[in-house]
Design a protein around this motif. Structure first.
Motif, PDB file in Angstrom:
ATOM      1  N   ILE A 563       0.768  -1.132  -0.008  1.00  0.00           N
ATOM      2  CA  ILE A 563       0.123   0.222  -0.081  1.00  0.00           C
ATOM      3  C   ILE A 563       0.819   1.057  -0.168  1.00  0.00           C
ATOM      4  N   ALA A 564       0.698   2.068  -0.753  1.00  0.00           N
ATOM      5  CA  ALA A 564       1.335   3.436  -1.108  1.00  0.00           C
ATOM      6  C   ALA A 564       0.759   4.189  -0.225  1.00  0.00           C
ATOM      7  N   GLU A 565       1.648   5.299  -0.011  1.00  0.00           N
ATOM      8  CA  GLU A 565       1.342   6.563   1.039  1.00  0.00           C
ATOM      9  C   GLU A 565      -0.028   7.303   0.396  1.00  0.00           C
ATOM     10  N   GLY A 566      -1.018   7.292   1.411  1.00  0.00           N
ATOM     11  CA  GLY A 566      -2.307   8.080   0.934  1.00  0.00           C
ATOM     12  C   GLY A 566      -3.397   7.066  -0.161  1.00  0.00           C
ATOM     13  N   ALA A 567      -2.924   5.834  -0.136  1.00  0.00           N
ATOM     14  CA  ALA A 567      -3.617   4.730  -1.022  1.00  0.00           C
ATOM     15  C   ALA A 567      -4.313   3.798  -0.309  1.00  0.00           C
ATOM     16  N   SER A 568      -4.670   4.016   0.704  1.00  0.00           N
ATOM     17  CA  SER A 568      -5.328   2.711   1.682  1.00  0.00           C
ATOM     18  C   SER A 568      -6.418   2.350   1.026  1.00  0.00           C
ATOM     19  N   PRO A 569      -6.716   1.215   1.108  1.00  0.00           N
ATOM     20  CA  PRO A 569      -8.124   0.742   0.513  1.00  0.00           C
ATOM     21  C   PRO A 569      -9.348   1.214   1.302  1.00  0.00           C
ATOM     22  N   THR A 570     -10.371   1.173   0.326  1.00  0.00           N
ATOM     23  CA  THR A 570     -11.595   1.998   0.756  1.00  0.00           C
ATOM     24  C   THR A 570     -11.875   1.487   2.127  1.00  0.00           C
ATOM     25  N   GLY A 571     -12.540   2.292   3.016  1.00  0.00           N
ATOM     26  CA  GLY A 571     -13.098   1.880   4.265  1.00  0.00           C
ATOM     27  C   GLY A 571     -11.777   1.599   5.222  1.00  0.00           C
ATOM     28  N   THR A 572     -10.723   1.699   5.097  1.00  0.00           N
ATOM     29  CA  THR A 572      -9.487   1.519   5.867  1.00  0.00           C
ATOM     30  C   THR A 572      -8.809   2.801   6.071  1.00  0.00           C
ATOM     31  N   ALA A 628      -6.451  -4.334   9.039  1.00  0.00           N
ATOM     32  CA  ALA A 628      -7.726  -3.901   8.476  1.00  0.00           C
ATOM     33  C   ALA A 628      -8.549  -5.152   8.037  1.00  0.00           C
ATOM     34  N   ILE A 629      -9.879  -4.682   8.185  1.00  0.00           N
ATOM     35  CA  ILE A 629     -10.890  -5.927   7.400  1.00  0.00           C
ATOM     36  C   ILE A 629     -12.063  -4.977   6.980  1.00  0.00           C
ATOM     37  N   THR A 630     -12.202  -5.602   5.654  1.00  0.00           N
ATOM     38  CA  THR A 630     -13.343  -4.971   4.942  1.00  0.00           C
ATOM     39  C   THR A 630     -14.190  -5.972   4.330  1.00  0.00           C
ATOM     40  N   VAL A 631     -15.350  -5.357   3.625  1.00  0.00           N
ATOM     41  CA  VAL A 631     -16.390  -6.349   3.178  1.00  0.00           C
ATOM     42  C   VAL A 631     -16.969  -5.577   1.810  1.00  0.00           C
ATOM     43  N   ASP A 632     -17.159  -6.638   0.943  1.00  0.00           N
ATOM     44  CA  ASP A 632     -17.673  -6.160  -0.356  1.00  0.00           C
ATOM     45  C   ASP A 632     -18.813  -7.122  -0.693  1.00  0.00           C
ATOM     46  N   SER A 633     -19.933  -6.749  -0.962  1.00  0.00           N
ATOM     47  CA  SER A 633     -21.192  -7.542  -1.292  1.00  0.00           C
ATOM     48  C   SER A 633     -22.207  -6.947  -2.078  1.00  0.00           C
ATOM     49  N   GLN A 634     -22.521  -7.708  -2.922  1.00  0.00           N
ATOM     50  CA  GLN A 634     -23.600  -7.125  -3.752  1.00  0.00           C
ATOM     51  C   GLN A 634     -24.867  -8.277  -3.858  1.00  0.00           C
ATOM     52  N   GLY A 638     -22.812 -13.018  -3.627  1.00  0.00           N
ATOM     53  CA  GLY A 638     -21.967 -13.409  -2.427  1.00  0.00           C
ATOM     54  C   GLY A 638     -21.238 -12.254  -1.466  1.00  0.00           C
ATOM     55  N   ALA A 639     -20.612 -12.805  -0.729  1.00  0.00           N
ATOM     56  CA  ALA A 639     -19.831 -11.833   0.274  1.00  0.00           C
ATOM     57  C   ALA A 639     -18.331 -12.108   0.113  1.00  0.00           C
ATOM     58  N   ARG A 640     -17.522 -10.940   0.086  1.00  0.00           N
ATOM     59  CA  ARG A 640     -16.045 -11.212  -0.079  1.00  0.00           C
ATOM     60  C   ARG A 640     -15.461 -10.316   0.963  1.00  0.00           C
ATOM     61  N   PHE A 641     -14.537 -10.900   2.156  1.00  0.00           N
ATOM     62  CA  PHE A 641     -14.274 -10.310   3.169  1.00  0.00           C
ATOM     63  C   PHE A 641     -12.691 -10.373   3.011  1.00  0.00           C
ATOM     64  N   THR A 642     -12.154  -9.193   3.157  1.00  0.00           N
ATOM     65  CA  THR A 642     -10.665  -8.990   2.804  1.00  0.00           C
ATOM     66  C   THR A 642      -9.919  -8.720   4.204  1.00  0.00           C
ATOM     67  N   ILE A 643      -8.719  -9.278   4.411  1.00  0.00           N
ATOM     68  CA  ILE A 643      -8.041  -8.943   5.692  1.00  0.00           C
ATOM     69  C   ILE A 643      -6.666  -8.549   5.118  1.00  0.00           C
TER      70      ILE A 643
END
Length: 797
Positions: A563-572, A628-634, A638-643
């Motif tokens: 992860i680059a500076e200022g480019a943290s994943p959405t929601g983290t 950090a833990i994020t979730v993406d679902s439609q 299904g649902a995708r959890f990312t850690i």
């Protein structure tokens, strides 16, 4: 001594203080001390004890004291010369009665000048310097009078006029030179320059005093006192002539000053006129440069910036504002500001009110479009500030559009973390107290089971069912404690590959769901607590399995990410760096949009058999690891959890298998410390059932005192069991060093209702020989006592 010299000496001698004395100040003090000592020596050595003409001596002294009260201020070309007729009295005493009497007269006169009718009191050493200076002056002037053969008895040019002029000149030079040297040393300049500036122009006052002294001396010498008023004639005539001359000099000086001011004013006017033309050209160039700089600055600002006129039409806009307002590049000049606000999803009422405040009331305003964070329109804060022309009339406005989506997300994450932390504190306290209660239940159940006879199977079954229920309750409290502290992770550098595979397969055992793994071959090691991350993996895989009750495949991926500076994943709010990324994707129905923001809340669940703690615990554990833990679902996908877990460049730490300790034969004296009376009572009975003699302490200090007393009596304890946490008192971690200091070979165990406390996991680092988590049964207590290291001891008789 003329008052000018006295005043100068008062102004230059430094005051003593706590500041560091410089080299110049030390030189000044040395000089002043030398002059003062010399004056004191002269006064002590030459002050006459008897007087040939005491009446005249007293008369001259009184005249000197009286005349020192009256001063004539003579304005000169370089300041003001203050003339004191006391100098004339000193010279009369010198010519009539000698230098010694003149020294006494002059010293007394100066002392009076320093203490009477002064604006402010002076330190003693300044008065001493002034008196010493005039004493030296009187003796030096007397020496000149004697050398030149001065005499009042037969007045001639050689016996009176020349000696009088020389004596007066000597008096002037010696007196002023002494003080000028002090002035020069104080100001850091040459004494001659100080003398020329401060005293050169006061010479007339000395010579007028000398002339008056000569006349008075002749009158006294020849007893012609009737002519005494004539002594003031030369002084008055000289003073009047000098006053007229000075008046003319002052007039000429004033005219010269006025002429100089007129010349300066004319030159300044010419200079301003010359500079005005150049300033106009420079101003034009500056305006062009400022306009260019403003355009460049506006284009490089990360916020959107627009300048509009009175009608709301855009005059200047940068690229960021175009993006936020969704404007076409070629049509920005024609697009009204109201359309921009509508493009950003501001309500018509809010936009109208903002424009009214800006254009009608002339007040700045701030608006925020409250749109969903994950929507197509960014969350924007718009600030409008009016601009005015030179007449104070409204000319337009400056609009600043700031994309605050990432700020709002960070605030949302912080609020969620604070919410979970507050709930966690409550959950931790409840779990600890519940564990103490369970301790009483489990302990009594285990004691009861040991008392059941073989011919009472029904009672044994009931007790067994109750013990099983307590075991399930203990699991719930462990989950609460894990959620409360984020598991108090005990981090090591380890590979999570085998851990993820093993936990996933275990969670899916016996279910119609199959795992599908995708692991990067060069997967980095991570800094994790293997037990807690295993619990997270188990919770996520179990959640995926429950989302597919009819079976399916859960995709589990492990890969490296940076992860680059200022480019943290959405929601983290992750920091820049390397991470290990774990993804768990199911094929279920997905999560409803209205539930996405609540799935990590404690006890929130949409499942009939769910506890609502699994994802909340996973969230706390991952946050405690710095990840950090994020979730993406439609819905339907299904649902995708990312850690994200922090990666490590260090090598993997290998586990060192600890050799089992020698089995201990039961029995001995035990010191048990627990602040809960019920827990202490049950644990004491359990120890007694195992053949131990137990003594109970309420807190750490009580345990230390009882241990010390037992050692002194020759009845030492074989084992010490300490509760880790004692509210408001000393706990086990603080008490064990004191106990080990008294006897290092004693076996000390630690117990706690905070089962996830790091002290329990690393008990040896804190000085303990073993640990036991509450609640525990008799079998757990026996197992701990049997497997503890150390020399065996025999059962008490």
């Amino acid at each position: 001594m003329p008052l000018a010299a006295v005043r100068a000496s008062h102004g230059v001698l430094p005051l003593t203080g706590g500041a560091k004395i410089s080299g110049r100040a030390r030189g000044l003090w040395l000089y002043v001390s030398c002059v003062t000592v010399l004056g004191v020596v002269l006064l002590v050595s030459f002050t006459p004890l008897t007087y040939a003409n005491p009446v005249l001596a007293i008369a001259v002294l009184c005249a000197s004291l009286l005349l020192s009260m009256f001063k004539l201020r003579l304005p000169l070309g370089r300041g003001v010369s203050t003339m004191s007729m006391a100098c004339a009295a000193d010279l009369v005493a010198l010519m009539s009665m000698g230098a010694d009497v003149a020294m006494v007269t002059a010293s007394t006169s100066v002392l009076l000048q320093c203490t009477v009718r002064v604006r402010r009191s002076q330190p003693l050493y300044r008065a001493a310097f002034s008196v010493a200076s005039v004493a030296v002056t009187a003796q030096a002037s007397g020496w000149v009078w004697r050398v030149l053969g001065g005499s009042l008895a037969a007045p001639t040019i050689s016996t009176l006029l020349v000696p009088l002029v020389a004596t007066t000149a000597g008096y002037f030079l010696v007196n002023t030179a002494l003080v000028a040297t002090a002035v020069g040393l104080s100001n850091g300049e040459s004494p001659f320059r100080a003398w020329h500036r401060e005293f050169f122009w006061s010479a007339p006052s000395y010579f007028l005093s000398g002339a008056a002294a000569g006349v008075v001396g002749l009158i006294v010498e020849h007893n012609a006192y009737i002519l005494l008023p004539l002594a003031f004639v030369p002084i008055y005539v000289s003073y009047r002539a000098y006053q007229l001359s000075l008046r003319r000099i002052d007039e000429e000086r004033r005219h010269a000053s006025e002429l100089a001011e007129m010349i300066v004013t004319t030159q300044e006017a010419l200079t301003r006129a010359t500079q005005s033309e150049a300033a106009l050209a420079a101003e034009k160039e500056r305006l062009v440069l400022e306009s260019s700089r403003l355009a460049v600055t506006v284009q490089t600002i990360r916020d959107g910036v627009m300048t509009v006129d009175r009608n709301g039409s855009v005059l200047l806009i940068n690229e960021e504002a175009r993006k936020l307002a969704a404007l076409a590049t070629g049509s920005s000049d024609e697009r009204p500001i109201m359309s921009m606000l509508f493009a950003l999803r501001f309500s018509p009422a809010a936009a109208e009110d903002a424009l009214r405040r800006l254009w009608v009331d002339g007040e700045p305003f701030r608006l925020r479009n409250d749109v969903p964070l994950d929507g197509p329109v960014p969350l924007v804060e718009v600030t409008g500030t009016p601009t005015r022309d030179a007449d104070g009339q409204m000319a337009g406005a400056v609009w600043v559009l700031r994309d605050i989506t990432h700020i709002a997300r960070a605030e949302q994450e912080r609020a969620k973390a604070a919410h979970l932390e507050s709930i966690g504190v409550l959950a931790g306290g409840l779990a600890h107290d519940f564990n103490n209660i369970l301790m009483g239940i489990v302990g009594n159940l285990s004691l009861a089971e040991s008392l059941v006879r073989a011919d009472e199977p029904a009672l044994a079954a009931r007790l067994s069912h109750a013990a099983a229920a307590c075991t399930r309750a203990r699991g719930v409290t462990k989950q609460l404690l894990t959620f409360a502290k984020g598991g108090a992770p005990i981090k090591t550098t380890a590979s999570v590959r085998d851990l993820v595979v093993e936990c996933s397969q275990f969670a899916l055992t016996g279910s119609p769901v199959a795992p599908r793994f995708s692991v990067a071959p060069d997967l980095r090691a991570a800094v994790v607590d293997l037990d807690q991350i295993g619990q997270v993996v188990h919770n996520l895989v179990l959640n995926a399995m429950q989302a597919m009750p009819r079976g399916g495949v859960v995709d589990i991926a492990l890969q490296n990410t940076e992860i680059a500076e200022g480019a943290s994943p959405t929601g983290t709010t992750l920091k820049a760096g390397r991470y290990v990324c774990l993804t768990v994707q199911d094929q279920g129905h997905g999560i409803a949009p209205e539930h996405l923001n609540r799935i990590f809340d404690p006890y929130f669940t949409t499942k009939e058999k769910g506890s609502g703690l699994g994802l909340a615990i996973s969230y706390s554990i991952v946050n405690a690891h710095g990840g950090a833990i994020t979730v993406d679902s439609q819905p339907g996908d299904g649902a995708r959890f990312t850690i994200y877990l922090p990666a490590s460049t260090r090598s993997v730490e290998r586990d060192v298998t600890r050799q089992p300790a020698a089995i201990r034969r039961l029995g001995g004296r035990v010191l048990l410390m627990d602040d809960d009376a019920m827990v202490a009572e049950v644990a004491q009975e359990m120890l007694q059932s195992l053949g131990y003699t137990a003594e109970v302490a309420l807190h750490g200090q009580d345990a230390i005192d009882r241990f010390r007393s037992a050692e002194a009596r020759g009845e030492p304890f074989d084992i010490v069991i300490l509760d880790l946490t004692v509210p408001g008192g000393m706990g086990g971690a603080e008490a064990v060093p004191h106990i080990k200091t008294m006897r290092s070979d004693v076996t000390v165990f630690v117990t706690s209702g905070y089962t996830d406390d790091s002290v329990l996991a690393r008990f040896r680092e804190h000085g303990f020989d073993g640990m036991l988590a509450k609640p525990f049964a008799v079998s757990d207590l026996r197992r701990m006592l049997e497997t503890a290291g150390g020399p065996p001891f025999t059962r008490n008789a």
